[in-house]
Design an enzyme around this catalytic site. Structure first.
Site, mmCIF file in Angstrom:
data_model
loop_
_atom_site.group_PDB
_atom_site.id
_atom_site.type_symbol
_atom_site.label_atom_id
_atom_site.label_comp_id
_atom_site.label_asym_id
_atom_site.label_seq_id
_atom_site.Cartn_x
_atom_site.Cartn_y
_atom_site.Cartn_z
ATOM 1 N N LYS A 152 55.679 -49.619 65.936
ATOM 2 C CA LYS A 152 55.339 -49.604 67.366
ATOM 3 C C LYS A 152 54.872 -48.236 67.882
ATOM 4 O O LYS A 152 54.061 -48.154 68.796
ATOM 5 C CB LYS A 152 56.543 -50.054 68.193
ATOM 6 C CG LYS A 152 56.774 -51.550 68.166
ATOM 7 C CD LYS A 152 57.905 -51.908 69.106
ATOM 8 C CE LYS A 152 57.837 -53.379 69.448
ATOM 9 N NZ LYS A 152 58.757 -53.765 70.507
ATOM 10 N N ASP A 179 56.432 -55.474 76.677
ATOM 11 C CA ASP A 179 57.886 -55.688 76.601
ATOM 12 C C ASP A 179 58.581 -55.574 77.969
ATOM 13 O O ASP A 179 59.371 -56.437 78.342
ATOM 14 C CB ASP A 179 58.535 -54.673 75.645
ATOM 15 C CG ASP A 179 58.296 -55.018 74.181
ATOM 16 O OD1 ASP A 179 58.105 -56.204 73.867
ATOM 17 O OD2 ASP A 179 58.313 -54.089 73.351
#
Ligand code: ATR
Length: 278
Positions: A66, A102
């Site tokens: 990520k 997210d």
């Protein structure tokens, strides 16, 4: 021609992303396919070259890539810059652009059960890792009354507060201090891996002092009913499980890639079915 999407990570074999994205593509009659690719840390650069060369339209990015993927993309959207992490890549012409869905995914699932705006609520978050950063930086944009953070390692919670320096209504606490003043919070959000399979009996903090009107959220979704959520339910508190955040962040990625609205409830029932939960 069929459009291709996927997720890169390691481990990735148990990812449920292919199930929910392929179902959404099929439901909407879109000619596409979504595949899970296991990518080792030292193969990331080659994997991104492959994504470019093979013409994939969109990619989800998960652990351990990520943060490191940011070095290999052409542009980073504000949503990912503020978090220092990318969970979604979209092809835009010949460029690969990194986004992060997210935080917004969590807030969307939370808004479904709140009856007041964020600006009128006081929050406690347990944890200070990547998921916590996404949630903290997204919620403080709406200026909550208070947003305190407790963590096993206090120093990491302090560092997290520095990611939103203009937000002042924040205190950093030990887990014990948070337990002792739990009645102050309207929303309690757990973001660590405590209670995750196979350690399902573990609980991150005691809810003994929580107000009866408090909402308790757990981003762990395996099991769906964590020990924390079970304790909250026993006390009669409202709860939010981690499946909500998982499917909402996926739905936001799907929208970014296709411009279409997936059926979030159907995505949820696929995940719940796979986890054998309720
Ligand atoms: P993620 O990206 O999933 O949020 P992470 O960045 O590794 O994962 O963050 C993990 C979080 O879980 C941290 O807040 C970590 O606490 P520390 O900062 O003290 O390491 C917390 N965590 C993990 N295991 C824990 C445990 N057994 N007890 C308490 N906290 C734990």
């Amino acid at each position: 021609m069929k459009k291709l999407y996927g997720v890169i990570g390691n481990p990735i074999a148990h990812s449920m992303s292919p199930d929910i994205h392929n179902a959404a593509l099929k439901d909407l009659g879109l000619d596409g396919h979504y595949h899970a690719f296991k990518v080792e840390e030292d193969s990331l650069e080659d994997a991104v070259k492959g994504i470019r060369a093979l013409g994939l339209q969109g990619i989800n990015v998960t652990v351990p890539h990520k943060v490191s993927i940011m070095d290999h993309l052409d542009h980073i959207d504000e949503s990912a810059k503020v978090l220092g992490a990318v969970n979604t890549v979209r092809r835009e012409g010949d460029k690969l652009v990194g986004y992060n869905t997210d935080g917004e995914g969590f807030v969307k699932s939370l808004m479904r059960i709140l009856d007041k705006p964020i600006s009128e609520l006081s929050f406690l978050m347990i944890g200070a890792g990547g998921a916590a950063r996404a949630i903290f930086t997204t919620i403080v944009r709406d200026n909550p009354e208070k947003f305190d953070i407790c963590n096993r390692t206090i120093e990491k919670a302090k560092q997290l507060t520095e990611s939103a320096p203009s937000f002042r209504n924040v205190e950093v606490l030990s887990i014990k201090e948070a337990e002792e003043r739990l009645e102050q919070y309207d929303v309690i959000i757990h973001t660590t891996s405590v209670g995750m399979y196979p350690n399902v009996e573990d609980i991150p903090l005691s809810l003994q002092r929580a107000e009866s009107s408090a909402v308790v959220c757990d981003i762990v979704y395996n099991p769906i009913q964590t020990s924390l959520l079970k304790e909250a339910k026993q006390k009669g508190l409202k709860t939010l499980d981690g499946v909500g955040m998982f499917v909402e962040q996926a739905a936001l990625s799907f929208r970014l890639w296709t411009g279409h609205e997936p059926d979030v409830e159907k995505m949820r029932s696929i995940v719940v079915g796979k986890l054998g939960g309720k």
